[in-house]
Design an enzyme around this catalytic site. Structure first.
Site, PDB file in Angstrom:
ATOM      1  CG  ASP A   4      44.700  34.160  30.895  1.00  0.00           C
ATOM      2  OD1 ASP A   4      45.487  35.090  30.649  1.00  0.00           O
ATOM      3  OD2 ASP A   4      43.521  34.338  31.231  1.00  0.00           O
ATOM      4  CG  MET A  26      40.768  31.415  41.131  1.00  0.00           C
ATOM      5  SD  MET A  26      40.579  33.016  40.316  1.00  0.00           S
ATOM      6  CE  MET A  26      38.805  33.291  40.490  1.00  0.00           C
ATOM      7  CE  LYS A  37      45.461  39.376  35.381  1.00  0.00           C
ATOM      8  NZ  LYS A  37      44.994  39.033  34.028  1.00  0.00           N
TER       9      LYS A  37
END
Length: 366
Positions: free
Chosen positions: A144, A277, A166
């Site tokens: 990642d 996030m 992502k």
């Protein structure tokens, strides 16, 4: 004893079965060596090479041939050979005064395995020893963007490195496809590492990947990582719990807006709230917490690029946090901390940055 040698352009002769020696071969190829593989023929034919760059060598047919063979190279490596071959090659290297090394063989099985590895918040100093061992043994690494990736080529030389990371609002490789790739690689007999930022089971979708592997009959293990939910506040000098201030903390994903019920429960807990996030949904979160009774002056920290030399900590209040974040152009990756513990934060990130630099220097020495 670890000895660092510059092997670029050197000739390295490896004795061993190709698949069991595959990681050794990959490591020397990655170091820039010219690599030869001597292995016992099977049914009269030379086994397939695991790497096209590896040059095959036949076993000598005469006793003096062993000395001539090892004399033509700079280093000889034995990988799980028979006691007889070990003795013959050792004697030949001693006579020819050629360096000899014995290295661990890779596992060989019809079915591979998957390890979900937590890489921590990104600083190489927080990558665990278990994580480093898993990377060292990997044939394939799916990684990642938030994991420690700058030195992957050094940690797992010769492994296939595949970026499946992502970014907010953009999933270049869908989760279902990542799970399919993990299973397919393991079915090909590979040792697979899924390297994630933080901890695999803290908003890392690790549970989904474990279920996919188990459902396909693939052996899977989880190597925990240092979660940014705790380490990033710590890098800014904020303890998520503190005696007489907060004895409970809640970690939540800000990926999607919370419901009124969830917001009310958070306020009722009267503890520290850590949001991962959460930049995109920050206005909704701040307004919702205020609507359910959190005081306007509750301190809030926005920690961007936590645990890196680019770390920036902004401390404000619940009432002003949305406007402040917008004015500063706050961006992910960032961790939000809401609660009285924020008052314990460092006034600036100087000490934190120095800590990161020291950790990086220690990692280089290691």
């Amino acid at each position: 004893m670890d000895i660092n040698l510059d092997l670029a352009g050197r000739r390295v002769l490896v004795f061993g079965e190709p698949r069991r020696a595959r990681r050794v071969l990959a490591r020397y190829l990655a170091a820039g060596a010219t690599v030869y593989l001597a292995t016992t023929p099977v049914d009269g034919r030379t086994p397939d090479r695991p790497h096209p760059e590896v040059r095959p060598v036949e076993y000598p047919h005469f006793p003096h041939g062993w000395r001539d063979l090892v004399s033509a190279v700079d280093l000889v490596v034995l990988v799980d050979v028979s006691r007889a071959i070990d003795g013959i090659v050792s004697d030949a290297c001693a006579t020819a005064r050629v360096w000899l090394s014995r290295e661990r063989a890779a596992a060989v099985a019809p079915l591979g395995q998957v390890s979900l590895v937590g890489g921590g918040p990104g600083d190489v100093g927080l990558l665990t020893l278990a994580a480093r061992r898993a990377l060292r043994d990997a044939d394939v690494v799916y990684y990642d963007r938030l994991g420690p990736t700058d030195r992957l080529a050094d940690w797992c030389p010769g492994a296939e490195l595949i970026d499946v990371g992502k970014t907010p609002g953009h999933h270049a490789v869908p989760q279902a496809e990542i799970e399919r790739m993990l299973v397919a690689s393991a079915r090909d007999g590979h040792t697979v590492v899924r390297l994630k930022g933080g901890d695999p089971f803290v908003f890392g979708r690790g549970g989904e990947e474990v279920i996919a592997c188990r459902g396909a009959g693939i052996p899977v293990t989880v190597i925990p990582g240092v979660s940014s939910a705790i380490s990033v506040p710590a890098a800014a000098g904020i303890p998520v719990t503190h005696r007489d201030v907060s004895r409970i903390f809640t970690v939540l994903s800000g990926h999607a807006p919370l419901s009124d019920t969830e917001l009310a429960h958070l306020v009722g807990l009267d503890g520290t709230i850590v949001v991962l996030m959460g930049i995109g949904t920050l206005p909704h979160l701040a307004a919702g917490l205020a609507r359910h009774g959190m005081t306007a002056g509750m301190p809030v920290a926005i920690i961007e690029q936590g645990y890196s030399t680019r770390q920036r900590t902004t401390i404000t209040s619940l009432h002003e946090v949305a406007a402040v974040a917008g004015a500063l152009g706050a961006r992910s990756p960032a961790v939000l901390v809401i609660g009285e513990v924020v008052r314990l934060a460092q006034q600036d990130d100087t000490a934190a940055v120095e800590l990161m630099r020291s950790a990086a220097e220690l990692a280089d020495l290691g």
